[in-house]
Design an enzyme around this catalytic site. Structure first.
Site, PDB file in Angstrom:
ATOM      1  N   ASN A  31     -10.213   5.632   2.629  1.00 48.70           N
ATOM      2  CA  ASN A  31      -9.353   5.303   1.488  1.00 48.70           C
ATOM      3  C   ASN A  31      -9.450   6.372   0.404  1.00 48.70           C
ATOM      4  O   ASN A  31     -10.262   7.294   0.471  1.00 48.70           O
ATOM      5  CB  ASN A  31      -9.781   3.955   0.891  1.00 48.70           C
ATOM      6  N   GLU A  33       0.840  -1.209   0.000  1.00 45.04           N
ATOM      7  CA  GLU A  33       0.000   0.000   0.000  1.00 45.04           C
ATOM      8  C   GLU A  33       0.872   1.256   0.000  1.00 45.04           C
ATOM      9  O   GLU A  33       2.080   1.197   0.198  1.00 45.04           O
ATOM     10  CB  GLU A  33      -0.912   0.031   1.234  1.00 45.04           C
ATOM     11  N   ASP A  43      -9.996   1.640  -3.810  1.00 42.32           N
ATOM     12  CA  ASP A  43      -8.949   1.621  -2.779  1.00 42.32           C
ATOM     13  C   ASP A  43      -8.112   2.890  -2.941  1.00 42.32           C
ATOM     14  O   ASP A  43      -8.660   3.971  -3.119  1.00 42.32           O
ATOM     15  CB  ASP A  43      -8.131   0.335  -2.927  1.00 42.32           C
TER      16      ASP A  43
END
Length: 296
Positions: free
Chosen positions: A150, A20, A202
């Site tokens: 997000n 991430e 996301d």
């Protein structure tokens, strides 16, 4: 809308559990990102064969560039990290939703163009997560009652803040005052249902033309939306769970894509051997230079 033919390539074949928060440093010509579940920060120059790693005791949700090197959102608190020496020291800013050795961990975050750090938390079951802004030495809640904060990004003129509560499958945009850091009411800007897109939104990034590039977790693709929120392109990726994108490279025209392999069984991993790798895609429009945390 076009289904783009641009070829996604493997930048680094890795086995990240939950890659991430990729962030490109123009000054360092380095890409930084995290493996959340392993509490790991990666630092990599594209000429290198493998990234350098810095491990933390708890999960690490995201990071941002700073004058000290990196600002790391470890689950209990914000921490400074010098990615060259590995030295780290506290900011004295704690996660208000982390209790003892549990609670809501940090998730997606980003520095705004004025140098403020924004960071969200995660509580997928109870909807008790939030989006915070670090100001005057503490985290101030800007949004409440989220499940998975997000998709944080800013328009090129810094007049819009984009954000999603991933399970909602909608991206909101908020009028944003870059001087004060205040948010207006959110309005639905992108609804994946309306575009018949799979997965959930996301992590994301915005290019110099104001297009919003969203990693669709569970959707095996990157979706690109124009400033009006219209879907203009889809970019398939060779694994089901892309997590976030970042523009990098010397010309900011390489889109780096982090991915995840968490919760995939052996059969799925055999089918998608690139899950957990760092991917890349050459694009025609450069991204925005990532700002550094300077105000706190």
């Amino acid at each position: 809308m076009t289904r783009a033919s641009n070829s996604v390539e493997v930048a680094l074949q890795l086995d990240m559990d939950l890659g991430e928060s990729p962030v490109w440093s123009v000054a360092d010509q380095m890409l930084y990102w995290v493996d959340i579940n392993r509490g790991r920060v990666h630092a990599w120059a594209p000429a290198e064969a493998a990234p350098h790693q810095h491990d933390f005791a708890h999960s690490v949700g995201c990071l941002a560039l700073s004058e000290q090197g990196l600002l790391v959102a470890e689950a209990p608190a914000l921490v400074w990290l010098d990615p060259r020496s590995g030295e780290r020291w506290p900011t004295n800013v704690v996660n208000p939703e982390w209790a003892g050795d549990g609670g809501n961990r940090f998730n997606d975050g980003r520095c705004d163009p004025a140098g403020r750090f924004w960071v969200g938390t995660l509580n997928p079951e109870d909807g008790g997560a939030s989006l915070y802004c670090w100001r005057e030495g503490q985290l101030v809640a800007a949004k409440r009652e989220l499940r998975i904060a997000n998709g944080l990004a800013f328009s090129p003129d810094a007049r819009w803040l984009y954000h999603t509560d991933s399970p909602s499958r909608r991206v909101l945009r908020h009028a944003f005052d870059p001087e004060s850091g205040e948010l207006g009411e959110g309005e639905v800007w992108v609804d994946l249902d309306a575009h018949d897109l799979p997965g959930v939104p996301d992590g994301a990034a915005v290019d110099q033309d104001g297009h919003y590039w969203s990693a669709l977790y569970g959707g095996a693709r990157i979706a690109r939306f124009d400033p009006d929120g219209q879907l203009v392109a889809e970019y398939p990726v060779p694994c089901p769970n892309p997590t976030m994108v970042a523009f990098g490279g010397a010309d900011l025209k390489t889109l780096f894509i982090t991915t995840a392999r968490q919760e995939m069984d052996q059969a799925a991993l055999q089918r998608y051997p690139l899950a957990g790798s760092l991917l890349s895609l050459r694009v025609s429009t450069p991204g925005l230079e990532e700002p550094r945390v300077t105000r706190r």
